[in-house]
Write a protein that holds these residues in place. Structure first.
Motif, PDB file in Angstrom:
ATOM      1  N   TYR A  22      -1.928   4.540  -0.903  1.00  0.00           N
ATOM      2  CA  TYR A  22      -0.603   3.932  -0.813  1.00  0.00           C
ATOM      3  C   TYR A  22       0.160   4.266  -2.090  1.00  0.00           C
ATOM      4  O   TYR A  22      -0.274   3.900  -3.188  1.00  0.00           O
ATOM      5  N   LYS A  23       1.227   4.990  -1.968  1.00  0.00           N
ATOM      6  CA  LYS A  23       2.093   5.421  -3.064  1.00  0.00           C
ATOM      7  C   LYS A  23       1.331   6.246  -4.095  1.00  0.00           C
ATOM      8  O   LYS A  23       1.321   7.457  -3.999  1.00  0.00           O
ATOM      9  N   THR A  24       0.709   5.628  -5.081  1.00  0.00           N
ATOM     10  CA  THR A  24       0.062   6.396  -6.149  1.00  0.00           C
ATOM     11  C   THR A  24      -1.452   6.248  -6.203  1.00  0.00           C
ATOM     12  O   THR A  24      -2.090   6.882  -7.036  1.00  0.00           O
ATOM     13  N   MET A  25      -2.040   5.410  -5.352  1.00  0.00           N
ATOM     14  CA  MET A  25      -3.481   5.186  -5.470  1.00  0.00           C
ATOM     15  C   MET A  25      -4.092   4.634  -4.181  1.00  0.00           C
ATOM     16  O   MET A  25      -3.375   4.184  -3.288  1.00  0.00           O
ATOM     17  N   ASP A  26      -5.408   4.703  -4.119  1.00  0.00           N
ATOM     18  CA  ASP A  26      -6.139   4.063  -3.024  1.00  0.00           C
ATOM     19  C   ASP A  26      -6.164   2.568  -3.274  1.00  0.00           C
ATOM     20  O   ASP A  26      -6.439   2.130  -4.394  1.00  0.00           O
ATOM     21  N   VAL A  27      -5.870   1.801  -2.235  1.00  0.00           N
ATOM     22  CA  VAL A  27      -5.931   0.339  -2.342  1.00  0.00           C
ATOM     23  C   VAL A  27      -6.774  -0.197  -1.190  1.00  0.00           C
ATOM     24  O   VAL A  27      -6.906   0.451  -0.145  1.00  0.00           O
ATOM     25  N   PRO A  28      -7.363  -1.367  -1.379  1.00  0.00           N
ATOM     26  CA  PRO A  28      -8.186  -1.923  -0.307  1.00  0.00           C
ATOM     27  C   PRO A  28      -7.346  -2.431   0.857  1.00  0.00           C
ATOM     28  O   PRO A  28      -6.263  -2.977   0.671  1.00  0.00           O
ATOM     29  N   VAL A  29      -7.854  -2.222   2.052  1.00  0.00           N
ATOM     30  CA  VAL A  29      -7.258  -2.797   3.256  1.00  0.00           C
ATOM     31  C   VAL A  29      -7.935  -4.158   3.434  1.00  0.00           C
ATOM     32  O   VAL A  29      -9.168  -4.243   3.374  1.00  0.00           O
ATOM     33  N   PRO A  30      -7.172  -5.216   3.624  1.00  0.00           N
ATOM     34  CA  PRO A  30      -7.805  -6.531   3.796  1.00  0.00           C
ATOM     35  C   PRO A  30      -8.869  -6.506   4.895  1.00  0.00           C
ATOM     36  O   PRO A  30      -8.658  -5.937   5.968  1.00  0.00           O
ATOM     37  N   ALA A  31     -10.004  -7.113   4.604  1.00  0.00           N
ATOM     38  CA  ALA A  31     -11.140  -7.104   5.531  1.00  0.00           C
ATOM     39  C   ALA A  31     -10.808  -7.754   6.866  1.00  0.00           C
ATOM     40  O   ALA A  31     -11.381  -7.400   7.897  1.00  0.00           O
ATOM     41  N   ASP A  32      -9.874  -8.697   6.871  1.00  0.00           N
ATOM     42  CA  ASP A  32      -9.550  -9.414   8.104  1.00  0.00           C
ATOM     43  C   ASP A  32      -8.428  -8.758   8.920  1.00  0.00           C
ATOM     44  O   ASP A  32      -8.056  -9.252   9.978  1.00  0.00           O
ATOM     45  N   LEU A  33      -7.905  -7.633   8.447  1.00  0.00           N
ATOM     46  CA  LEU A  33      -6.836  -6.949   9.177  1.00  0.00           C
ATOM     47  C   LEU A  33      -7.442  -6.036  10.245  1.00  0.00           C
ATOM     48  O   LEU A  33      -8.171  -5.102   9.936  1.00  0.00           O
ATOM     49  N   LEU A  56       2.644  -3.955   4.916  1.00  0.00           N
ATOM     50  CA  LEU A  56       2.810  -5.168   4.117  1.00  0.00           C
ATOM     51  C   LEU A  56       1.528  -5.477   3.343  1.00  0.00           C
ATOM     52  O   LEU A  56       1.571  -5.787   2.148  1.00  0.00           O
ATOM     53  N   ALA A  57       0.388  -5.384   4.002  1.00  0.00           N
ATOM     54  CA  ALA A  57      -0.894  -5.646   3.345  1.00  0.00           C
ATOM     55  C   ALA A  57      -1.149  -4.651   2.218  1.00  0.00           C
ATOM     56  O   ALA A  57      -1.620  -5.023   1.139  1.00  0.00           O
ATOM     57  N   LEU A  58      -0.822  -3.382   2.452  1.00  0.00           N
ATOM     58  CA  LEU A  58      -1.017  -2.360   1.427  1.00  0.00           C
ATOM     59  C   LEU A  58      -0.060  -2.566   0.254  1.00  0.00           C
ATOM     60  O   LEU A  58      -0.446  -2.382  -0.906  1.00  0.00           O
ATOM     61  N   GLU A  59       1.179  -2.943   0.534  1.00  0.00           N
ATOM     62  CA  GLU A  59       2.156  -3.221  -0.528  1.00  0.00           C
ATOM     63  C   GLU A  59       1.664  -4.361  -1.416  1.00  0.00           C
ATOM     64  O   GLU A  59       1.760  -4.297  -2.643  1.00  0.00           O
ATOM     65  N   GLN A  60       1.135  -5.408  -0.803  1.00  0.00           N
ATOM     66  CA  GLN A  60       0.617  -6.538  -1.578  1.00  0.00           C
ATOM     67  C   GLN A  60      -0.596  -6.133  -2.413  1.00  0.00           C
ATOM     68  O   GLN A  60      -0.702  -6.490  -3.585  1.00  0.00           O
ATOM     69  N   ALA A  61      -1.499  -5.371  -1.824  1.00  0.00           N
ATOM     70  CA  ALA A  61      -2.680  -4.893  -2.553  1.00  0.00           C
ATOM     71  C   ALA A  61      -2.257  -3.972  -3.691  1.00  0.00           C
ATOM     72  O   ALA A  61      -2.823  -4.025  -4.795  1.00  0.00           O
ATOM     73  N   TYR A  62      -1.259  -3.147  -3.458  1.00  0.00           N
ATOM     74  CA  TYR A  62      -0.743  -2.231  -4.472  1.00  0.00           C
ATOM     75  C   TYR A  62      -0.164  -3.011  -5.658  1.00  0.00           C
ATOM     76  O   TYR A  62      -0.442  -2.706  -6.813  1.00  0.00           O
ATOM     77  N   GLY A  63       0.614  -4.030  -5.360  1.00  0.00           N
ATOM     78  CA  GLY A  63       1.193  -4.871  -6.410  1.00  0.00           C
ATOM     79  C   GLY A  63       0.118  -5.552  -7.244  1.00  0.00           C
ATOM     80  O   GLY A  63       0.217  -5.621  -8.477  1.00  0.00           O
ATOM     81  N   ARG A  64      -0.921  -6.057  -6.578  1.00  0.00           N
ATOM     82  CA  ARG A  64      -2.024  -6.700  -7.316  1.00  0.00           C
ATOM     83  C   ARG A  64      -2.722  -5.695  -8.229  1.00  0.00           C
ATOM     84  O   ARG A  64      -3.056  -6.005  -9.369  1.00  0.00           O
ATOM     85  N   GLU A  65      -2.926  -4.481  -7.725  1.00  0.00           N
ATOM     86  CA  GLU A  65      -3.602  -3.464  -8.521  1.00  0.00           C
ATOM     87  C   GLU A  65      -2.730  -3.012  -9.690  1.00  0.00           C
ATOM     88  O   GLU A  65      -3.226  -2.817 -10.802  1.00  0.00           O
ATOM     89  N   LEU A  66      -1.419  -2.854  -9.480  1.00  0.00           N
ATOM     90  CA  LEU A  66      -0.522  -2.522 -10.585  1.00  0.00           C
ATOM     91  C   LEU A  66      -0.550  -3.605 -11.652  1.00  0.00           C
ATOM     92  O   LEU A  66      -0.607  -3.307 -12.851  1.00  0.00           O
ATOM     93  N   SER A  67      -0.536  -4.855 -11.229  1.00  0.00           N
ATOM     94  CA  SER A  67      -0.585  -5.971 -12.179  1.00  0.00           C
ATOM     95  C   SER A  67      -1.892  -5.971 -12.960  1.00  0.00           C
ATOM     96  O   SER A  67      -1.900  -6.184 -14.181  1.00  0.00           O
ATOM     97  N   ARG A  68      -2.997  -5.717 -12.277  1.00  0.00           N
ATOM     98  CA  ARG A  68      -4.300  -5.677 -12.944  1.00  0.00           C
ATOM     99  C   ARG A  68      -4.356  -4.547 -13.969  1.00  0.00           C
ATOM    100  O   ARG A  68      -4.793  -4.732 -15.102  1.00  0.00           O
ATOM    101  N   LEU A  69      -3.881  -3.375 -13.571  1.00  0.00           N
ATOM    102  CA  LEU A  69      -3.886  -2.229 -14.481  1.00  0.00           C
ATOM    103  C   LEU A  69      -2.985  -2.458 -15.689  1.00  0.00           C
ATOM    104  O   LEU A  69      -3.346  -2.104 -16.815  1.00  0.00           O
TER     105      LEU A  69
END
Length: 139
Positions: A22-33, A56-69
Motif C-alpha cells: 500500500y503506497k510505500t510499503m507492505d502493511v498487514p491486512v486485518p485478520a478479520d477482513l 480503508l483497512a490498508l489506509e488505517q494500517a499504513y497510518g499506524r505503521e507511519l506513526s510507528r516508524l
C-alpha cells in the motif's frame, strides 16, 4: 468456479498473516477482513464495496505503521541529543508538531518519515547540513 483458473471455488477468507503493498510499503491486512479468494489458485475477487473496505483497512494500517516508524526515528534523534524544537525548525514544521506525531494525534506523511529516517542516520551532522542550507538561502 474461479474465473481465473476454472478449478477452484471462490469463498470469503479471513485469516491472519496476509499483507498487501500500500503506497510505500507492505502493511498487514486485518485478520478479520474477509476477502473472496479462490481455494485453488489464490486469486482474490473483490466487488466495489469489498475493495473500498480493503482500501480503508490498508489506509488505517499504513497510518499506524507511519506513526510507528516516525516515533522510532524520533527516539533515535533524541538519543543523539538533538532538541525536537530544532528538528521541527529545520524541517519547516510547526512548533509541537512532532509531539503530536509521537502521541499519535497526527499521522506523519511518508515524506516526513523519510526525512526522519535520513536525519536519524547521522543526526547532528545532517541537521547541521539542513540548517546551513536554509541559512544560505535566507542570506
Amino acid at each position: 468456479r474461479c474465473a481465473q483458473c476454472g478449478k477452484g471455488t471462490v469463498r470469503p477468507v479471513a485469516r491472519a498473516g496476509r499483507r498487501e503493498f500500500y503506497k510505500t510499503m507492505d502493511v498487514p491486512v486485518p485478520a478479520d477482513l474477509s476477502i473472496p479468494t479462490c481455494d485453488s489458485c489464490g486469486e482474490e475477487w473483490l466487488n466495489a464495496s469489498q475493495s473500498k473496505a480493503l482500501d480503508l483497512a490498508l489506509e488505517q494500517a499504513y497510518g499506524r505503521e507511519l506513526s510507528r516508524l516516525a516515533a522510532e526515528q524520533l527516539a533515535k534523534i533524541a538519543d543523539a541529543g538533538l532538541e525536537q524544537k530544532r528538528v521541527e525548525h529545520a524541517l519547516g514544521l510547526s512548533h509541537g508538531y512532532l509531539s503530536h506525531v509521537k502521541a499519535g494525534r497526527n499521522v506523519p506523511s511518508p515524506m516526513l518519515v523519510s526525512e526522519l529516517v535520513l536525519l536519524a542516520k547521522d543526526a547532528e551532522r545532517r541537521l547541521k547540513e539542513l540548517e546551513d542550507f536554509w541559512k544560505r538561502r535566507a542570506a
